[in-house]
Design a protein around this motif. Structure first.
Motif, PDB file in Angstrom:
ATOM      1  N   SER A   1       0.769  -1.335  -0.107  1.00 42.82           N
ATOM      2  CA  SER A   1      -0.017   0.005  -0.113  1.00 42.82           C
ATOM      3  C   SER A   1       0.886   1.223   0.000  1.00 42.82           C
ATOM      4  N   SER A   2       2.231   1.180  -0.108  1.00 41.27           N
ATOM      5  CA  SER A   2       3.024   2.386  -0.179  1.00 41.27           C
ATOM      6  C   SER A   2       2.868   2.852  -1.640  1.00 41.27           C
TER       7      SER A   2
ATOM      8  N   MET B   1      -7.354  -2.124  -0.149  1.00 40.57           N
ATOM      9  CA  MET B   1      -7.099  -0.993  -1.094  1.00 40.57           C
ATOM     10  C   MET B   1      -6.094  -1.632  -2.337  1.00 40.57           C
ATOM     11  N   ALA B   2      -5.195  -2.572  -1.617  1.00 36.00           N
ATOM     12  CA  ALA B   2      -4.293  -3.284  -2.571  1.00 36.00           C
ATOM     13  C   ALA B   2      -5.133  -3.980  -3.657  1.00 36.00           C
TER      14      ALA B   2
ATOM     15  N   ALA C   1       1.025  -6.519   3.439  1.00 40.19           N
ATOM     16  CA  ALA C   1       0.758  -5.166   4.158  1.00 40.19           C
ATOM     17  C   ALA C   1       0.407  -5.367   5.545  1.00 40.19           C
TER      18      ALA C   1
ATOM     19  N   THR D   1       1.828   0.657  -4.477  1.00 37.11           N
ATOM     20  CA  THR D   1       0.461   0.829  -5.292  1.00 37.11           C
ATOM     21  C   THR D   1       0.772   1.082  -6.697  1.00 37.11           C
TER      22      THR D   1
ATOM     23  N   VAL E   1      -1.900   5.225   2.975  1.00 34.50           N
ATOM     24  CA  VAL E   1      -2.001   4.060   1.787  1.00 34.50           C
ATOM     25  C   VAL E   1      -1.934   4.981   0.603  1.00 34.50           C
ATOM     26  N   GLY E   2      -0.664   4.720  -0.070  1.00 40.79           N
ATOM     27  CA  GLY E   2      -0.273   5.735  -1.332  1.00 40.79           C
ATOM     28  C   GLY E   2       0.431   6.746  -0.537  1.00 40.79           C
TER      29      GLY E   2
ATOM     30  N   ASP F   1      -2.689   9.575  -0.485  1.00 46.45           N
ATOM     31  CA  ASP F   1      -3.428   9.383   0.935  1.00 46.45           C
ATOM     32  C   ASP F   1      -3.956  10.766   1.345  1.00 46.45           C
TER      33      ASP F   1
ATOM     34  N   HIS G   1      -7.322  -3.057   6.124  1.00 48.94           N
ATOM     35  CA  HIS G   1      -7.550  -1.880   5.228  1.00 48.94           C
ATOM     36  C   HIS G   1      -6.723  -1.634   4.060  1.00 48.94           C
ATOM     37  N   LYS G   2      -5.479  -1.938   4.277  1.00 45.64           N
ATOM     38  CA  LYS G   2      -4.125  -1.855   3.272  1.00 45.64           C
ATOM     39  C   LYS G   2      -4.530  -2.910   2.477  1.00 45.64           C
TER      40      LYS G   2
END
Length: 337
Positions: A155-156, A185-186, A177, A160, A328-329, A307, A181-182
């Protein structure tokens, strides 16, 4: 403030985020083949945190101001520029330092046009993260359609980007991750599966997903603490690319015997310290092959993940937030205009 000066992020001694503040410094002048960019936004990177802590000096000749990527408008062209850019053009740029200031200079070859439909904040989140991910997958990892790719810190900013670029190459991205949540998102970005390294053994989960074959490529910004699990889930003849050491530098145990048993390749890389020619080729290849896919018209649209955006006056909070590992991002800084 005089027109010869500008505001820049500064710290007088290494340490925590509380040491950061805005300082009035001399505005840089573009040298031969360089442009001066009036910065609208700059994104944070782990390198900024490590440099602030006194553990990562800028490469020789680079600005000591933090900031490895920025977006804005061209304010001045230095002598011997080739004419690709005009004053006032919007652009984003890869930097060895200096981005977290109102102005920054860079070789004109390091600049990229901003794709249609992207804001300056989104553009600031592209150069360092996306060029790193592109380099890891294509230049070093030689990713092929059908390859499985394990992306740590999925999620970095780099994570991403790597998920989306792996998908575009026809590969199968898997991520690690530290929260549900991360991972969600991924998976929204295209990860085929995600593993919470805090709750399960990601190497066992990866082997299960790949039916025992392991992954062809590992993108690793963690290092020490993950080495054994990385080798465990690496496929025969797989490539493990190390580009960060967030999990420490020490390795204890039979790394070489395990790696040679897999006929695995361990490749290490850093983008910031690469020479001008390498970065120029990288920017050129990325601009040609990847940049058009950020445009709103692209059927396979790529998107930088933001983020949050902080005004640069909140630089201490931005660093503290990145250190909390909640983003996240990308975390982006807005510079005063």
């Amino acid at each position: 403030m005089s027109s010869e000066n500008m505001l820049a992020v500064h710290f007088d001694k290494p340490g925590g985020p509380e040491n950061l503040y805005l300082k009035e410094v001399a505005k840089p002048r573009p040298g031969e083949g360089e442009v001066l960019l009036k910065v609208a936004a700059s994104a944070l990177n782990r390198a900024d945190l490590i440099q602030r802590q006194g553990q990562y000096d800028p490469p020789p000749g680079a600005s000591s101001i933090l900031g490895l990527e920025a977006s804005g408008h061209i304010a001045e062209l230095g002598p011997a520029c080739q004419g690709h850019w005009k004053i006032g053009d919007p652009a984003m740029v890869l930097l060895p330092g200096g981005g977290q200031a109102q102005y920054v200079t860079a070789p004109e070859e390091f600049l990229m046009p901003i794709p249609a439909g992207l804001t300056l904040f989104q553009a600031a989140a592209i150069p360092e993260a996306w060029l790193t991910a592109f380099q890891l997958l294509h230049l070093l990892g030689n990713v092929q359609a059908g390859d499985s790719v394990l992306i740590h810190a999925g999620s970095s900013g780099v994570g991403t980007a790597a998920i989306q670029l792996a998908r575009m190459a026809g590969a199968i991205p898997l991520v690690t991750a530290g929260s549900q949540h991360k991972l969600q998102m991924a998976e929204k970005l295209g990860a085929a599966a995600g593993f919470n390294y805090k709750e399960e053994d990601f190497s066992e989960a990866t082997l299960k997903f790949t039916k025992g074959a392991g992954v062809n490529l590992i993108l690793d910004c963690i290092g020490g603490s993950f080495w054994e699990k990385n080798v465990n889930c690496l496929a025969l003849d797989g490539h493990w690319i190390l580009y960060g050491l967030m999990g420490g530098t020490d390795v204890s145990g039979p790394l070489f015997s395990k790696l040679i048993f897999k006929r695995g390749s361990l490749i290490t890389t850093m983008l910031r310290s690469r020479d001008k020619k390498y970065k120029q080729r990288l920017v050129e290849a990325f601009t040609k092959q990847i940049l058009p896919h950020f445009s709103t018209e692209s059927p396979q649209r790529l998107l930088p993940v933001l983020d949050r955006v902080y005004p640069v006056t909140a630089i201490q909070q931005a660093h503290a937030y990145m250190e909390s590992n909640k983003n996240v991002g990308k975390i982006v800084l807005e510079l005063p205009q």
